[in-house]
Write a protein that holds these residues in place. Structure first.
Motif, mmCIF file in Angstrom:
data_model
loop_
_atom_site.group_PDB
_atom_site.id
_atom_site.type_symbol
_atom_site.label_atom_id
_atom_site.label_comp_id
_atom_site.label_asym_id
_atom_site.label_seq_id
_atom_site.Cartn_x
_atom_site.Cartn_y
_atom_site.Cartn_z
ATOM 1 N N HIS A 95 21.758 -2.942 27.417
ATOM 2 C CA HIS A 95 22.705 -2.354 26.362
ATOM 3 C C HIS A 95 22.212 -1.674 25.118
ATOM 4 C CE1 HIS A 95 21.459 -6.476 25.100
ATOM 5 N NE2 HIS A 95 21.721 -6.055 23.840
ATOM 6 N N TYR A 130 37.052 -3.160 19.972
ATOM 7 C CA TYR A 130 36.439 -3.926 18.842
ATOM 8 C C TYR A 130 35.577 -4.572 19.110
ATOM 9 C CZ TYR A 130 36.944 -7.633 15.545
ATOM 10 O OH TYR A 130 36.526 -8.521 14.429
ATOM 11 N N ARG A 131 35.753 -5.691 20.313
ATOM 12 C CA ARG A 131 34.740 -6.810 20.404
ATOM 13 C C ARG A 131 33.364 -6.263 20.574
ATOM 14 N NH1 ARG A 131 32.871 -10.045 24.866
ATOM 15 N NH2 ARG A 131 34.468 -9.347 26.447
ATOM 16 N N TYR A 132 33.200 -5.247 21.215
ATOM 17 C CA TYR A 132 31.899 -4.931 21.645
ATOM 18 C C TYR A 132 31.238 -4.117 20.220
ATOM 19 C CZ TYR A 132 31.578 -5.916 26.462
ATOM 20 O OH TYR A 132 32.037 -6.715 27.460
ATOM 21 N N ASP A 172 38.213 5.308 22.583
ATOM 22 C CA ASP A 172 38.239 3.865 22.328
ATOM 23 C C ASP A 172 37.477 3.249 23.582
ATOM 24 O OD1 ASP A 172 40.058 4.684 24.320
ATOM 25 O OD2 ASP A 172 41.823 3.154 23.504
ATOM 26 N N MET A 221 30.157 -7.084 18.248
ATOM 27 C CA MET A 221 29.050 -7.697 18.855
ATOM 28 C C MET A 221 27.544 -6.859 18.398
ATOM 29 S SD MET A 221 30.246 -8.533 22.602
ATOM 30 C CE MET A 221 28.484 -8.766 23.466
ATOM 31 N N SER A 245 40.926 -5.367 20.927
ATOM 32 C CA SER A 245 40.400 -4.627 22.181
ATOM 33 C C SER A 245 39.022 -4.710 22.514
ATOM 34 C CB SER A 245 40.775 -3.210 21.685
ATOM 35 O OG SER A 245 39.557 -2.793 20.871
ATOM 36 N N LEU A 246 38.459 -4.331 23.838
ATOM 37 C CA LEU A 246 37.104 -4.742 23.897
ATOM 38 C C LEU A 246 36.449 -3.544 23.105
ATOM 39 C CD1 LEU A 246 37.078 -4.706 27.851
ATOM 40 C CD2 LEU A 246 36.821 -6.710 26.139
ATOM 41 N N TRP A 298 32.688 1.370 24.378
ATOM 42 C CA TRP A 298 32.122 -0.063 24.960
ATOM 43 C C TRP A 298 31.636 0.142 26.229
ATOM 44 C CZ3 TRP A 298 34.389 -2.425 29.161
ATOM 45 C CH2 TRP A 298 35.764 -1.976 29.363
ATOM 46 N N LYS A 299 32.164 1.170 27.068
ATOM 47 C CA LYS A 299 31.632 1.439 28.347
ATOM 48 C C LYS A 299 30.087 1.812 28.338
ATOM 49 C CE LYS A 299 34.058 2.360 31.931
ATOM 50 N NZ LYS A 299 34.992 3.083 33.094
ATOM 51 N N TYR A 337 28.348 0.428 26.807
ATOM 52 C CA TYR A 337 27.407 -0.976 26.774
ATOM 53 C C TYR A 337 27.685 -1.511 28.389
ATOM 54 C CZ TYR A 337 26.742 -5.803 25.467
ATOM 55 O OH TYR A 337 26.055 -7.154 25.469
ATOM 56 N N MET A 338 28.904 -1.869 28.787
ATOM 57 C CA MET A 338 28.960 -2.470 29.729
ATOM 58 C C MET A 338 28.869 -1.827 31.283
ATOM 59 S SD MET A 338 29.245 -5.616 30.549
ATOM 60 C CE MET A 338 30.015 -7.263 30.190
ATOM 61 N N GLY A 339 28.884 -0.259 30.981
ATOM 62 C CA GLY A 339 28.590 0.347 32.143
ATOM 63 C C GLY A 339 27.052 0.285 32.498
ATOM 64 N N MET A 340 26.220 0.608 31.312
ATOM 65 C CA MET A 340 24.878 0.354 31.580
ATOM 66 C C MET A 340 24.606 -0.968 31.952
ATOM 67 S SD MET A 340 23.574 3.539 30.813
ATOM 68 C CE MET A 340 22.183 3.801 30.050
#
Lengths: 729, 253
Positions: free
Chosen positions: A534, A318-320, A518, A323, A315-316, A521-522, A524-527
């Motif tokens: 991030h 997990y990936r973020y 879950d 990272m 899932s994203l 991660w948003k 991260y990517m939302g920012m």
């Protein structure tokens, strides 16, 4: 009296005196023609001489002549008897014998007649206890003296006596502080105590060890063992961590004295402060076993934070998280992602797939203790882990491990944690299905506790932090969980009826964290979508990991030890910092500081507020070598720290140093006196040599002397008489 | 043509649906973690394979634990939702209009900070049409990076299946090209028309043949697609040391 002994101290300026003298002579010269008209030149001369002499004497008084008398006198020195009270003076002279201090007392107070009494009959005598400072003693106190504290400061003692006519005499084993030749203005007489020939001892002289070691990595400790009086012996040397034996080896002592180097290599798996010690068992006839053990401290830290993450699905989220963890050099991540569930159908043979078996048994029955943090990321445990392994997870957390549950449809594995050992560990109610929802995106909002908690405190100030969280992008999915009353909610949904998003709790020595979404991660990517960095997501993940793994830097109570070593008897200062983590911050700042000595006895300690907010300075005075335990408590919890107080290396060797006493005496111009000599006569002879001669001076002003006044009056009377006789009046 | 396997699965699904009406026997997840986002760009033809999603998602859910959506989200590069796409897809035959500076910046930012972009030239003509335009655009987005052939030890060849070449509707290049930033390859490019090989009509019939390899080549296209999807969600997971001995053993002859 000679002219050389007369000094002039004019009471008027010289020029005025010279003017007066000149005026006097001028008046005489002016008056002489009138006299010559009335009497002959001889009589004029007589009267003028008398007048001039009288003037000279009167003007001479203005010069204030003073006569100085010198008288030579003699005086005997007083005696200053220094009785050394350094720690080694408490050692026995020989195995089973009296102490060196008692021997010194015996030398002064025993004998016929007692040396001290005999000396007191002839001299002014003062006895001093020589420790870190000088302490005057009454005769009755000498036998009650106790050895201890720091080494006797002989240099300071002699400096203190230097302005007096004193003959210093030192009774010592030679283990005193002495800064060398040329310091003392007084000749020192030394009387040795103790017997180097009878001294038998083996001791750990020095230990060279790092103050910090990394968990699981080899540590090398080097040491030096020394001995006196033993030869051809084989001795065991053991290295212990508290009471647990870490390593042992035998050393061979060939000769006496000897210096035997040795080294130990070992690894420590538990982080924190370790109280290690090197020790040799006491030997027969050994004068002191106290120096057979050398305590030292070693702080074991994590070189890496070891994380075991199990994700229920790629899932994203997990990936973020991956990272974030991979970007942190201090994290060692081992992750398992369930790529295939038992119901998924594989269409290729094993050789064509990269799937690996999930080593459940190895991980949860053997390796789990080697990790610092276990993360279940949306993980349906019941499909892969036997319930029995949840007991291992519970024990792992109880023993100090961190556990994080990340949300998603499988957060609570459809209620399957209910009734398992993890039920009591989690900060949320295990019953229920986790109630995962993806409706409208919801904002996460800081709770009151979350505003200052290390995990959610991403910015330096509370205001900046609240603003940052307000800006965080909304989450698309979350679990509706019920939090236990014992847990702390840090984040909750900001829309509608609030429900918990992030809850934390302590369990045993460990910490637990449930992030009921879950979609973190948003953050991260939302920012990133908004053109921001991030930072917030990485910081959140980093602080979550650090809090869960009990990074001391995030502890609400911190004990900050000073870098420098502290000696026995010296005040040790410690900084204590308390940061409010949860509710009632004011109450949680009330702290109590306790110190326990190496035997576990509570010792006196002080605590006072320091300059900055929430910081205090605590202090205590260690009276002995060993590991002192420090405990700081407040209603929110307690922190323990320990500090090793070392005996100075030079004090571990108790061999009497009579040659050193001899050299000290010689360097001051004094003498080393053997107890076998007639000490009384030796000291008397030395005192006679120290008899001081001095000249007493007395100043007598001449003008105040009657004879000088009479002489003036006589001269003036004679002048008046002659003038009357010669008919001038 | 419908495969026997598909027929059996459909029959079972139908039977299951009758017996257990509430059960999720289609494998459709109510909470998918994966969906395709496809770029609508100006010029050229952006939607060369409009029916590619169903089969690859079905295969993905059948083979892996990933819950995926059969929905295809279409978006412009200026769409802010671009940043929340797990898998950004772009395909075409012909040359297209250059991206605007804002679109390039948006794409660059998305890819630099963790996004994933799979582009494919469905025409398969090197240096012509879509291929030429895409390479030019990527050069503008990443001026210091080039599309390079991904080595066989790249995680995209190992993320789920162990493959050493890729299939597709056509066989222009048996490998992926990509742009790698640090340890992450945010851009993967192919000219084999994988999405063409995945495309199926509403009756379950493959829309395109896969010459010259036929169904084997199509199967390789599915494997490559699943590997890309798993890679997009797990990053370099398969580079972890724990996987090495297993992969090494399976790849050894």
């Amino acid at each position: 009296m000679s002219l050389k002994e007369i000094t002039l101290s004019p009471i008027l300026p010289i020029w005025l005196i010279v003017i007066l003298l000149a005026l006097s002579i001028a008046v005489l010269i002016l008056l002489s023609p009138r006299l010559r008209k009335r009497v002959g030149p001889h009589r004029v001369l007589w009267i003028s001489c008398l007048r001039l002499s009288a003037f000279f004497l009167l003007i001479g008084f203005f010069l204030n002549p003073t006569s100085t008398e010198r008288v030579e006198k003699k005086t005997s020195p007083s005696l200053a008897l220094f009785v050394d009270t350094s720690p080694t003076m408490g050692l026995p002279v020989k195995d089973g014998g009296i102490s060196r201090l008692a021997e010194a007392g015996g030398l002064l107070l025993k004998g016929k007649p007692p040396l001290l009494k005999a000396l007191a009959d002839r001299f002014e005598v003062q006895v001093y206890g020589l420790g870190e400072s000088l302490r005057p003693l009454e005769a009755g106190e000498i036998l009650q003296l106790k050895a201890g504290g720091r080494k006797g400061d002989l240099t300071g003692a002699l400096e203190k006596m230097s302005s007096r006519n004193v003959l210093p005499v030192l009774l010592s084993d030679g283990k005193v502080e002495w800064k060398g030749k040329g310091i003392s203005p007084l000749p020192l007489f030394t009387i040795p105590v103790g017997d180097p020939g009878e001294y038998q001892d083996i001791w750990i002289h020095a230990v060279k060890a790092p103050s910090i070691a990394f968990r699981g990595r080899e540590v090398v400790v080097e040491a030096v063992v020394k001995n006196h009086g033993y030869r051809q012996a084989t001795l065991p040397v053991s290295l212990k961590d508290g009471d647990k034996l870490l390593a042992a080896q035998s050393i061979r002592i060939p000769t006496s004295p000897a210096e035997i180097p040795l080294s130990f290599s070992f690894t420590l798996e538990e982080t924190g402060q370790h109280h290690l010690s090197l020790s040799i068992p006491p030997q027969a006839g050994e004068i002191t076993p106290l120096n057979n053990t050398f305590p030292f401290s070693l702080r074991v830290v994590k070189d890496k934070i070891r994380i075991l993450m199990v994700s229920g699905t790629p899932s994203l989220n997990y990936r973020y998280m991956r990272m974030a963890f991979k970007s942190d050099q201090s994290i060692d991540l081992l992750s398992f992602v369930i790529l295939r569930t038992p119901t998924d159908v594989l269409n290729v043979p094993l050789q064509e797939q990269s799937l690996i078996p999930f080593p459940v048994e190895t991980l949860f029955s053997k390796e789990l203790r080697h990790f610092d943090l276990l993360i279940f990321d949306n993980f349906p445990y019941h499909l892969y882990i036997k319930p029995a392994y949840l007991e291992e997870v519970r024990a792992f957390v109880k023993a100090g491990g961190g556990l994080a549950l990340i949300g998603g449809p499988n957060l609570l594995d459809e209620g399957k944690y209910s009734g398992t050992p993890l039920e009591e560990v989690l900060p949320i109610e295990a019953a229920g299905k986790g109630d995962y929802q993806r409706e409208v995106p919801l904002k996460a909002r800081l709770t009151r506790a979350g505003r200052s908690h290390p995990i959610t405190g991403l910015e330096a100030t509370e205001k900046e932090n609240v603003n940052l969280w307000r800006e965080m992008p909304p989450l698309d999915g979350s679990n509706r969980v019920r939090v236990k009353t014992s847990a702390t909610i840090l984040l909750e949904s900001g829309d509608g009826i609030p429900h918990p998003i992030l809850a934390v709790e302590r369990y045993g020595q460990g910490r637990v964290f449930v992030l009921a979404t879950d979609y973190s991660w948003k953050w991260y990517m939302g920012m990133i979508a908004r053109g921001r960095s991030h930072y917030a997501y990485y910081r959140f993940m980093e602080r979550a990991v650090r809090w869960l793994t009990k990074d001391p830097g995030l502890d609400p109570i911190q004990i900050i030890l000073p870098e420098e070593a502290v000696r026995i008897g010296q005040r040790k200062e410690i900084r204590v910092r308390v940061r409010p983590e949860e509710d009632s911050p004011e109450m949680k700042r009330v702290i109590q500081f306790s110190v326990f000595d190496p035997q576990g006895m509570k010792v006196g300690a002080e605590m006072k507020p320091a300059g900055s907010s929430g910081e205090s300075t605590a202090s205590f005075i260690p009276e002995k070598a060993g590991n002192y335990k420090l405990k700081v408590e407040n209603p929110g919890g307690s922190v323990e720290e320990s500090v090793a107080i070392y005996e100075p290396i030079e004090e571990r060797d108790g061999l009497p140093e009579h040659e050193r006493l001899m050299k000290i005496a010689e360097s001051t111009g004094g003498k080393f006196l053997s107890p076998q000599e007639d000490l009384l006569q030796e000291i008397i002879r030395a005192a006679e040599k120290r008899e001081s001669r001095y000249v007493e001076e007395r100043a007598i002003p001449l003008w105040s002397h009657f004879s000088w006044l009479a002489l003036v009056l006589t001269l003036l009377s004679a002048e008046w008489y002659l003038r009357r006789r010669w008919g001038l009046i | 043509m419908i495969l026997r396997r598909e027929f059996l699965l459909s029959a079972l699904t139908l039977a299951g649906g009758i017996l257990f009406p509430g059960a999720n026997l289609f494998g459709k997840s109510p909470y998918p973690h994966f969906f395709f986002s496809q770029i609508r760009y100006r010029g050229g033809s952006w939607d060369t394979n409009p029916h590619f999603v169903e089969a690859i998602v079905e295969e993905l859910e059948m083979r892996t634990s990933i819950d995926a959506s059969r929905e295809r989200r279409l978006m412009d590069l200026s769409d802010p939702d671009l940043f929340f796409s797990p898998f950004l897809f772009m395909a075409g035959n012909y040359e297209f209009e250059p991206f605007s500076p804002q679109e390039r910046e948006s794409l660059r930012r998305y890819l630099t900070f963790g996004g994933f972009f799979f582009a494919e030239d469905t025409l398969g003509a090197k240096g012509y049409g879509f291929d030429r335009a895409l390479r030019a655009e990527l050069k503008k987005v990443f001026p210091h990076q080039d599309l390079k052939r991904l080595p066989l030890d790249h995680p995209v060849y190992r993320s789920f299946y162990l493959i050493n070449h890729i299939g597709g509707r056509q066989l222009v290049s048996p490998y992926f090209e990509g742009i790698t930033l640090d340890h992450w390859t945010p851009v993967i490019y192919s000219q084999n028309d994988l999405s063409g090989a995945w495309s199926r009509d509403k009756l379950g019939k493959w829309i395109h043949e896969c010459p010259p390899g036929g169904e084997t080549q199509r199967s390789l296209a599915f494997k490559a697609g699943i590997n890309m999807i798993v890679y997009s969600l797990t990053w370099d997971y398969k580079r972890d040391l724990v996987h090495h001995p297993f992969i090494k053993k399976r790849l050894s002859p």
